[in-house]
Design a protein around this motif. Structure first.
Motif, mmCIF file in Angstrom:
data_model
loop_
_atom_site.group_PDB
_atom_site.id
_atom_site.type_symbol
_atom_site.label_atom_id
_atom_site.label_comp_id
_atom_site.label_asym_id
_atom_site.label_seq_id
_atom_site.Cartn_x
_atom_site.Cartn_y
_atom_site.Cartn_z
ATOM 1 N N MET A 145 16.818 91.720 -43.030
ATOM 2 C CA MET A 145 15.508 91.072 -43.519
ATOM 3 C C MET A 145 15.801 89.886 -44.099
ATOM 4 O O MET A 145 14.956 88.885 -43.869
ATOM 5 N N PRO A 146 16.754 89.853 -44.949
ATOM 6 C CA PRO A 146 16.948 88.267 -45.819
ATOM 7 C C PRO A 146 17.191 87.447 -44.810
ATOM 8 O O PRO A 146 16.791 86.200 -44.902
ATOM 9 N N ALA A 147 17.787 87.493 -43.540
ATOM 10 C CA ALA A 147 18.156 86.748 -42.642
ATOM 11 C C ALA A 147 16.968 86.106 -42.177
ATOM 12 O O ALA A 147 17.030 84.914 -41.616
ATOM 13 N N SER A 148 16.082 87.035 -41.980
ATOM 14 C CA SER A 148 14.974 86.512 -41.065
ATOM 15 C C SER A 148 14.035 85.541 -42.111
ATOM 16 O O SER A 148 13.429 84.486 -41.496
ATOM 17 N N THR A 149 13.954 85.908 -43.379
ATOM 18 C CA THR A 149 13.044 85.086 -44.179
ATOM 19 C C THR A 149 13.974 83.781 -44.737
ATOM 20 O O THR A 149 13.456 82.728 -44.905
ATOM 21 N N ASP A 150 15.346 83.873 -44.616
ATOM 22 C CA ASP A 150 16.106 82.643 -44.843
ATOM 23 C C ASP A 150 16.139 81.733 -43.887
ATOM 24 O O ASP A 150 16.118 80.533 -44.018
ATOM 25 N N ARG A 177 -9.134 81.471 -37.984
ATOM 26 C CA ARG A 177 -9.965 81.354 -37.048
ATOM 27 C C ARG A 177 -9.520 80.204 -36.158
ATOM 28 O O ARG A 177 -9.777 80.387 -34.747
ATOM 29 N N MET A 178 -9.145 78.935 -36.499
ATOM 30 C CA MET A 178 -8.862 78.049 -35.633
ATOM 31 C C MET A 178 -7.214 78.096 -35.269
ATOM 32 O O MET A 178 -6.753 77.337 -34.297
ATOM 33 N N GLY A 179 -6.498 78.764 -35.917
ATOM 34 C CA GLY A 179 -4.887 78.988 -35.581
ATOM 35 C C GLY A 179 -4.228 77.755 -36.162
ATOM 36 O O GLY A 179 -3.267 77.257 -35.689
ATOM 37 N N VAL A 180 -4.509 77.500 -37.472
ATOM 38 C CA VAL A 180 -3.752 76.669 -38.375
ATOM 39 C C VAL A 180 -2.399 77.038 -38.542
ATOM 40 O O VAL A 180 -1.471 76.205 -38.609
ATOM 41 N N LYS A 181 -2.471 78.516 -39.097
ATOM 42 C CA LYS A 181 -1.197 78.810 -39.123
ATOM 43 C C LYS A 181 -0.691 79.777 -37.957
ATOM 44 O O LYS A 181 -1.323 80.467 -37.384
ATOM 45 N N PRO A 182 0.436 79.727 -37.635
ATOM 46 C CA PRO A 182 1.138 80.394 -36.513
ATOM 47 C C PRO A 182 1.289 81.749 -36.804
ATOM 48 O O PRO A 182 1.762 82.183 -38.172
ATOM 49 N N LEU A 183 1.426 82.826 -35.794
ATOM 50 C CA LEU A 183 1.808 84.114 -36.098
ATOM 51 C C LEU A 183 2.463 84.711 -34.726
ATOM 52 O O LEU A 183 1.533 84.577 -33.715
ATOM 53 N N LEU A 184 3.670 85.004 -34.729
ATOM 54 C CA LEU A 184 4.064 85.415 -33.478
ATOM 55 C C LEU A 184 4.380 87.161 -33.422
ATOM 56 O O LEU A 184 4.713 87.536 -34.668
ATOM 57 N N VAL A 185 4.258 87.645 -32.498
ATOM 58 C CA VAL A 185 4.539 89.218 -32.411
ATOM 59 C C VAL A 185 5.454 89.675 -31.459
ATOM 60 O O VAL A 185 5.401 89.038 -30.227
ATOM 61 N N TYR A 186 6.335 90.421 -31.630
ATOM 62 C CA TYR A 186 7.300 91.002 -30.540
ATOM 63 C C TYR A 186 7.189 92.547 -30.625
ATOM 64 O O TYR A 186 7.052 93.088 -31.683
ATOM 65 N N ARG A 187 7.018 93.203 -29.485
ATOM 66 C CA ARG A 187 6.632 94.567 -29.491
ATOM 67 C C ARG A 187 7.396 95.220 -28.422
ATOM 68 O O ARG A 187 7.370 94.638 -27.084
ATOM 69 N N ASP A 188 8.183 96.274 -28.703
ATOM 70 C CA ASP A 188 8.726 97.042 -27.403
ATOM 71 C C ASP A 188 8.523 98.410 -27.526
ATOM 72 O O ASP A 188 7.363 98.704 -28.546
ATOM 73 N N GLU A 189 9.080 99.547 -26.883
ATOM 74 C CA GLU A 189 8.700 100.716 -26.873
ATOM 75 C C GLU A 189 8.714 101.449 -28.449
ATOM 76 O O GLU A 189 8.097 102.353 -28.650
ATOM 77 N N ASP A 190 9.472 100.829 -29.193
ATOM 78 C CA ASP A 190 9.863 101.687 -30.569
ATOM 79 C C ASP A 190 9.853 100.817 -31.927
ATOM 80 O O ASP A 190 9.931 101.152 -32.748
ATOM 81 N N LYS A 191 9.302 99.498 -31.629
ATOM 82 C CA LYS A 191 9.173 98.599 -32.731
ATOM 83 C C LYS A 191 8.418 97.335 -32.425
ATOM 84 O O LYS A 191 7.918 97.114 -31.363
ATOM 85 N N LEU A 192 7.821 96.802 -33.636
ATOM 86 C CA LEU A 192 6.782 95.792 -33.719
ATOM 87 C C LEU A 192 7.453 94.736 -34.800
ATOM 88 O O LEU A 192 7.599 95.267 -36.003
ATOM 89 N N PHE A 193 7.818 93.689 -34.299
ATOM 90 C CA PHE A 193 8.219 92.504 -35.032
ATOM 91 C C PHE A 193 7.263 91.290 -35.212
ATOM 92 O O PHE A 193 6.657 91.201 -34.327
ATOM 93 N N PHE A 194 6.984 90.675 -36.442
ATOM 94 C CA PHE A 194 6.038 89.593 -36.644
ATOM 95 C C PHE A 194 6.665 88.507 -37.514
ATOM 96 O O PHE A 194 7.411 88.938 -38.358
ATOM 97 N N ALA A 195 6.326 87.415 -37.368
ATOM 98 C CA ALA A 195 6.930 86.181 -38.056
ATOM 99 C C ALA A 195 5.862 84.886 -37.778
ATOM 100 O O ALA A 195 5.365 84.835 -36.938
ATOM 101 N N SER A 196 6.082 83.966 -38.812
ATOM 102 C CA SER A 196 5.657 82.797 -38.793
ATOM 103 C C SER A 196 6.247 81.748 -37.704
ATOM 104 O O SER A 196 5.869 80.973 -37.094
ATOM 105 N N GLU A 197 7.509 81.884 -37.382
ATOM 106 C CA GLU A 197 8.365 81.065 -36.588
ATOM 107 C C GLU A 197 9.534 82.118 -35.745
ATOM 108 O O GLU A 197 9.815 83.063 -35.872
ATOM 109 N N MET A 198 9.612 81.371 -34.688
ATOM 110 C CA MET A 198 10.494 82.022 -33.513
ATOM 111 C C MET A 198 11.802 82.336 -34.337
ATOM 112 O O MET A 198 12.436 83.516 -34.149
ATOM 113 N N LYS A 199 12.397 81.599 -34.936
ATOM 114 C CA LYS A 199 13.881 81.690 -35.653
ATOM 115 C C LYS A 199 13.820 82.976 -36.394
ATOM 116 O O LYS A 199 14.946 83.451 -36.577
ATOM 117 N N SER A 200 12.715 83.436 -37.112
ATOM 118 C CA SER A 200 12.734 84.525 -37.815
ATOM 119 C C SER A 200 13.016 85.671 -36.839
ATOM 120 O O SER A 200 13.839 86.836 -37.224
#
Length: 615
Positions: free
Chosen positions: A1-6, A122-145
């Motif tokens: 997880m530190p790599a994701s926030t870094d 409401r307007m999407g000022v802040k981004p939020l990305l979500v990845y989901r497969d059959e056994d996990k869900l990840f979310f982050a502010s940027e793709m690089k995370s």
């Protein structure tokens, strides 16, 4: 997880935190805006240990919400908006979102229920990305995370096709299959294998009600001024240096005029373009600064200054995004961050109140008349005359050609055409045969249909503005500002996108926003007494980065020998070698037109490909 926030350290250079329980992990990076004394760091867990929150953004009414909760017997351990959100969720559940005035991406984990709640503003000022497969869900502010967490890098070729047309990727799609943008005003509730997605806010537009608006035009102006003054005042609260972008246009000037009411000697910032006088608007910004006695700073840039930051921008982008004005926003944010941590901007006004040339074109087509017919009747002339965004006459010819073409289309096709740099056919022809086969026509059409769902043949211009609010604003304008400001650890606040202002804007009839003589009518009339008259006597034009000059000089080796070389295109297999070669031939010809926008989109993609698909 530190790599994701870094990976997103620029979003939060001041501190970071992590929460891990069983198979759940939450990570956070912090940019200090308000005093977070009394244990205000994140992730934040309530005293019972049951609920934990991570939150990115600002809630401007959190003090009022806090006072209401205190009156109901709640005790607080910090002075933060984060704790207010957490306690609201504990007491009111998902409906708490409707009480928040601000911009945010947030996640709350309930340990007892083993559920996760994530939401976007409401307007999407802040981004939020979500990845989901059959056994996990990840979310982050940027793709690089997400990529740091090992998300599969499998390209979505429909998204690529839309990118080549629009120069950005419209949500909920992203460049990767499996990764989605959570749409503005939406949340996800996750419990076990069950994932519930829902829109918690939609712009409240009712065409019948707008036509029956009982306020006079003068009353509408008074109401707009009240709402905007309140929106600006709320966004001036910060424990760090604060300022305002001041381009010299009506929107940023109006924000500055209101902010100066509440903040003596407000810090204001403009960029000027010494080598591009056609785009330099610092004269008008200086007039506003003088009128309102702001502490004004002009960053006067040369083309070399712009060129020096090209690769900074390309390096930061983790999903193809080819709005070239991002370069200017990056430099403005970088220079502004040297003096303040928070800046107000005028973003959103054009989409809300009909400020673009395309809005005037749409208005004129719907109104009809001799002028519209005359322009359309000369389509043969517009096709042969030289067109360019970099000169007044060349830009007018370009606009006439697009207008003439739009006269022959219905509202959906016309909107898509005017939003695009390239037609769907030309975008597909740019792809290699193998790539073309991966562009699912049914899926591409469904995504396009979803984007254009609010447009009807018997509708009015407010439907176009609503479509802009759902497409252009969150996917282009706000993405650009968020990326480039966060790359420099600068927070940008947008008073025009206060939801009270947005709701009011969509209660107004079209004639309050535009007529045959004026775009953004109610904004211009409302703030006229507060702004220099000279601002009303000049044409509006956006900034164009001098890409054509660079492509023919400094960046030429990048095109001929590197990213767009025949060898690289062929080995990569994404694009058609002959099609790219034809674009390069046009670029270096005597009549390049606006080909540089298409070349830039390719360069951005190729740089992204090398870094994220080959690296």
């Amino acid at each position: 997880m530190p790599a994701s926030t870094d990976a997103i350290i620029s979003r939060g250079p001041d501190s970071q935190g992590h929460y891990v329980y069983d198979n759940v992990g939450l990570g956070f990076r912090r940019l200090a805006i308000l005093d977070l004394s009394c244990d205000g760091n994140q992730p934040m867990t309530d005293e019972s240990g049951r609920y934990t929150i991570v939150f990115n953004g600002e809630i401007f009414n959190f003090r009022e919400l806090r006072q209401r909760l205190v009156r109901k017997g709640h005790q607080f351990h910090s002075q933060t908006d984060t704790e207010v959100i957490l306690r609201l969720y504990i007491t009111e559940g998902r409906s708490c979102l409707k009480k928040l005035n601000g911009f945010f991406a947030l996640a709350i984990y309930d340990k007892e229920e083993d559920s996760l709640f994530i939401a976007r503003d409401r307007m999407g000022v802040k981004p939020l990305l979500v990845y989901r497969d059959e056994d996990k869900l990840f979310f982050a502010s940027e793709m690089k995370s997400l990529l740091a967490l090992g998300v599969p890098r499998k390209m979505d070729y429909v998204a690529l096709s839309h990118y080549l047309q629009l120069n950005y990727i419209p949500g909920p799609a992203t460049i990767f299959k499996g990764v989605k943008k959570l749409l503005p005003g939406h949340y996800l509730y996750v419990k076990g294998q069950k994932v519930v997605g829902k829109a918690w806010y939609r712009i409240p537009y009712d065409p019948k009600k707008t036509q029956k608006n009982k306020l006079s035009y003068e009353q509408q102006q008074k109401k707009l001024l009240e709402l905007m003054d309140d929106a600006v005042a709320r966004r001036l609260v910060a424990d760090v240096p604060l300022g305002s972008f001041l381009s010299g246009g009506i929107d940023s000037s109006a924000i500055t005029a209101l902010a100066a009411r509440h903040t003596p000697h407000l810090n204001t910032f403009s960029i000027g373009f010494r080598d591009e006088p056609f785009f330099d608007e610092t004269k008008y910004a200086n007039l506003v600064a003088k009128m309102h006695q702001t502490n004004h700073t002009v960053f006067s840039l040369t083309n070399q200054d712009l060129y020096d930051h090209i690769f900074d921008v390309l390096e930061y982008i983790d999903e193809p995004f080819a709005d070239s004005s991002a370069l200017a926003v990056y430099i403005l944010s970088k220079r502004t961050r040297e003096k303040v941590t928070v800046a107000l901007s005028g973003d959103g006004a054009d989409e809300l109140f009909a400020g673009y040339n395309k809005h005037m074109g749409e208005f004129q087509i719907r109104q009809g008349g001799f002028k519209a017919e005359a322009v359309a009747g000369l389509d043969f002339l517009w096709d042969i005359l030289p067109k360019s965004r970099n000169s007044f006459f060349g830009n007018r010819i370009r606009q006439f050609q697009r207008f003439s073409r739009g006269m022959l289309s219905g509202p959906k096709d016309r909107y898509w055409d005017w939003a695009s740099f390239v037609s769907e056919r030309d975008a597909r022809n740019l792809l290699s045969p193998a790539s073309r086969r991966k562009v699912g026509k049914k899926l591409a059409e469904k995504r396009r249909r979803d984007i254009l769902q609010h447009l009807h043949a018997d509708g009015d211009l407010n439907e176009v503005l609503l479509t802009d609010m759902n497409l252009v604003l969150p996917n282009d304008m706000l993405t650009k500002v968020d990326m480039m400001s966060m790359a420099n650890s600068l927070e940008v606040r947008t008073p025009f996108l206060d939801y009270n202002v947005v709701n009011f804007a969509f209660s107004l009839p079209v004639e309050s926003k535009i007529n045959a003589n004026m775009k953004k009518r109610i904004v211009q009339d409302t703030f006229r007494p507060m702004l220099p008259e000279e601002l009303y006597k000049r044409p509006k034009h956006g900034f164009e980065v001098p890409l054509l000059k660079w492509f023919r000089n400094e960046l030429r080796p990048l095109i001929t020998d590197d990213l767009l070389s025949d060898d690289f295109i062929e080995s990569q297999g994404v694009f058609d070698v002959e099609a790219v070669r034809a674009l390069k031939a046009q670029l270096f010809s005597r009549n390049p037109g606006d080909i540089h926008a298409r070349i830039w989109a390719l360069i951005v993609f190729q740089h992204w490909w090398k870094k994220w698909m080959m690296g």
